[in-house]
Design a protein around this motif. Sequence first.
Motif, mmCIF file in Angstrom:
data_model
loop_
_atom_site.group_PDB
_atom_site.id
_atom_site.type_symbol
_atom_site.label_atom_id
_atom_site.label_comp_id
_atom_site.label_asym_id
_atom_site.label_seq_id
_atom_site.Cartn_x
_atom_site.Cartn_y
_atom_site.Cartn_z
ATOM 1 N N ILE A 43 0.840 -1.203 0.000
ATOM 2 C CA ILE A 43 0.000 0.000 0.000
ATOM 3 C C ILE A 43 0.870 1.247 0.000
ATOM 4 N N LEU A 44 1.921 1.256 0.813
ATOM 5 C CA LEU A 44 2.832 2.408 0.834
ATOM 6 C C LEU A 44 3.539 2.595 -0.508
ATOM 7 N N ILE A 45 3.927 1.497 -1.137
ATOM 8 C CA ILE A 45 4.598 1.577 -2.446
ATOM 9 C C ILE A 45 3.647 2.134 -3.503
ATOM 10 N N PHE A 46 2.368 1.761 -3.445
ATOM 11 C CA PHE A 46 1.405 2.258 -4.415
ATOM 12 C C PHE A 46 1.027 3.714 -4.171
ATOM 13 N N LEU A 50 1.901 8.775 -5.858
ATOM 14 C CA LEU A 50 0.784 9.706 -5.900
ATOM 15 C C LEU A 50 1.034 10.927 -5.018
ATOM 16 N N VAL A 51 1.804 10.745 -3.950
ATOM 17 C CA VAL A 51 2.057 11.823 -2.993
ATOM 18 C C VAL A 51 3.251 12.675 -3.415
#
Length: 61
Positions: A43-46, A50-51
């Motif tokens: 989830i952090l990698i995805f 975006l951030v």
Amino acid sequence: MRYFWTVFWTFLLIQMLVYVAGSMIGVAYDLQTGIIITIAASILIFIAPLVLPNEPVEDHH
């Protein structure tokens, strides 16, 4: 397809990390712990792209 490979390699690397770290501190290997960490890391990698900003930073001299 890139999501599959990201989760696949994250799963393998996290499982290796859980095994090695567990061996170093003397605890039993636990697949479920690795799966939970894999989900969180994926989830952090995805979310990271975006951030993070996509445009270059201007020079403010």
